[in-house]
Design an enzyme around this catalytic site. Structure first.
Site, PDB file in Angstrom:
ATOM      1  N   ARG A 222       2.948  -2.569 -12.687  1.00 14.50           N
ATOM      2  CA  ARG A 222       2.394  -1.307 -12.177  1.00 14.50           C
ATOM      3  C   ARG A 222       1.979  -0.398 -13.331  1.00 14.50           C
ATOM      4  O   ARG A 222       0.926   0.260 -13.282  1.00 14.50           O
ATOM      5  CB  ARG A 222       3.413  -0.603 -11.268  1.00 14.50           C
ATOM      6  CG  ARG A 222       3.590  -1.274  -9.910  1.00 14.50           C
ATOM      7  CD  ARG A 222       4.389  -0.401  -8.960  1.00 14.50           C
ATOM      8  NE  ARG A 222       5.814  -0.427  -9.210  1.00 14.50           N
ATOM      9  CZ  ARG A 222       6.676  -1.267  -8.626  1.00 14.50           C
ATOM     10  NH1 ARG A 222       6.239  -2.176  -7.763  1.00 14.50           N
ATOM     11  NH2 ARG A 222       7.974  -1.194  -8.876  1.00 14.50           N
ATOM     12  N   CYS A 347       5.304 -14.457  -6.644  1.00  8.03           N
ATOM     13  CA  CYS A 347       6.775 -14.404  -6.651  1.00  8.03           C
ATOM     14  C   CYS A 347       7.359 -15.683  -6.048  1.00  8.03           C
ATOM     15  O   CYS A 347       8.494 -15.690  -5.594  1.00  8.03           O
ATOM     16  CB  CYS A 347       7.272 -13.173  -5.898  1.00  8.03           C
ATOM     17  SG  CYS A 347       6.811 -13.137  -4.150  1.00  8.03           S
TER      18      CYS A 347
END
Length: 402
Positions: A222, A347
């Protein structure tokens, strides 16, 4: 920690197969049921079991779980040790010390203990402001909860602790009076908990949310997205509660689109933007299936983030997941303007980093457009992985030529 819930009995002793012995000596923290060759008696969840090698020497000690194919989670290998409260306290302090220099006063949301990689096999602890979320993946922790909670209370005075449970142990937890989302220290929250990450405020649904309430593991990505966003039209696909969207907005994006199939997730993203007024960028929320929307839209973006949930929850789904990652990347690249950047993440633990990165690179090659690779990334420092099975997070950044 008491040595066993049934201390009058003899210590639980195990002998294992030769391959398992070699893996344990090499530091692997898991012993599976099929590798147990001999044990002196039946064991109960949470007992400390000792593994002896073929020469009858101490090899390892760990938490025993008769309810799981993962029969023993190793605490220590090498010379014998006494696993007591002082031993656990030292291990917890070491985990907290590793994180002491990672975050300033503008961040109070992070992983405090990362399971096996911090010496707490089958348990993770996330902090959200003055709330700790303890997630357990094995019933072996149930007898030792009082000790662990006591250690946490001493180090985080005044904090609440919320217990989260993996689905496979929820029924076992009911038998000992525990439940998923139960507040085990302090007063139960009356709604989502608000915490800060590099100065941005986010809500975390610590009682019912995915994982422990927020995807803390993507913090570093991020931050990188924030640095890439100035003046760009940004698409955050699989946006969930808008983490990447807020960072892009703070980074100076001209517009941000949060795309997710879940109305609940988009509502959370809206609330997170409301917690951070004045970010500047126009924020649009689109509820749609990402695969369908990306393949059909005619809109163009300068920065696209693809961060789907796991596409391979078991090994049998690995090949299909690799193809899906490639298709996603291809569709994302088609909607990128010249000079645009693709940030693609995975993920899925069953898909290796190299397999994932190559799927995205392959999509870029097939696009026929000129591109360059900016970087790849793995786990954040508070989510470090000390053995292969703990590695799941990976991302790749590609930029199209202008």
């Amino acid at each position: 920690m008491s040595p066993s819930p049934v201390s009058p009995r003899s210590r639980l002793r195990l002998r294992v197969s030769a391959p398992a012995e070699a893996h344990l000596r090499a530091g692997h923290p898991w012993l599976y049921e099929g590798s147990v060759r001999e044990q002196n008696r039946e064991g109960e969840a949470g007992e400390l079991a000792v593994i002896y090698d073929r020469r009858d020497r101490f090899l390892a000690i760990g938490l025993y779980d008769p309810h799981s194919p993962l029969r023993l989670r190793v605490l220590h290998t090498g010379l014998p040790v006494t696993v007591d409260e002082a031993w656990w306290a030292a291990r917890l302090d070491a985990a907290l010390h590793r994180r002491a220099a990672l975050f300033g006063p503008d961040t109070d949301g992070y992983r405090a203990v990362n399971g096996e990689s911090d010496g707490f096999p089958g348990a993770v602890i996330d902090r959200y402001a003055d709330t700790l979320v303890l997630k357990l993946y094995t019933a072996a922790w149930f007898p030792h909860l009082p000790l662990l909670l006591g250690l946490l209370e001493a180090r985080f005075p005044g904090f609440r602790v919320v217990l989260r449970l993996s689905r496979n142990i929820e029924a076992l937890a009911e038998g000992v009076g525990l439940g998923d989302g139960l507040t085990v220290v302090g007063t139960a929250p009356d709604g989502p908990v608000v915490f800060r990450e590099t100065g941005l405020k986010f809500e975390a649904d610590v009682v019912r949310g995915q994982k422990t309430g927020f995807f803390l593991d993507q913090r570093e990505n991020r931050r990188r997205v924030e640095g890439l966003s100035r003046g760009r039209r940004v698409l955050n696909a699989f946006s969930f509660s808008g983490g990447f969207s807020l960072y892009a907005a703070r980074g100076g994006a001209s517009e941000v689109v949060s795309l997710d199939i879940s109305a609940h997730a988009l509502a959370s993203a809206g609330r997170n933007f409301a917690l951070n007024p004045g970010l500047g960028a126009a924020h649009e929320m689109v509820q749609a299936d990402v695969f369908e929307w990306l393949s059909q839209t005619r809109r163009e973006f300068d920065l696209t983030i693809l961060d789907p949930p796991s596409l391979a929850r078991r090994e049998s789904e690995r090949e299909g997941a690799i193809r899906a990652y490639g298709k996603l990347a291809g569709d994302g690249i088609r909607r990128l303007a010249p000079g645009g950047v693709l940030v693609s993440a995975s993920c899925s633990a069953h898909v290796s980093a190299e397999e994932f990165w190559e799927a995205v690179r392959g999509a870029a090659r097939r696009s026929g457009r000129r591109w360059r690779e900016l970087r790849t990334s793995r786990h954040a420092p508070d989510h470090h992985a000390s053995f292969p099975e703990a590695e799941y997070l990976k991302a790749i950044y590609l930029q199209l030529e202008p």
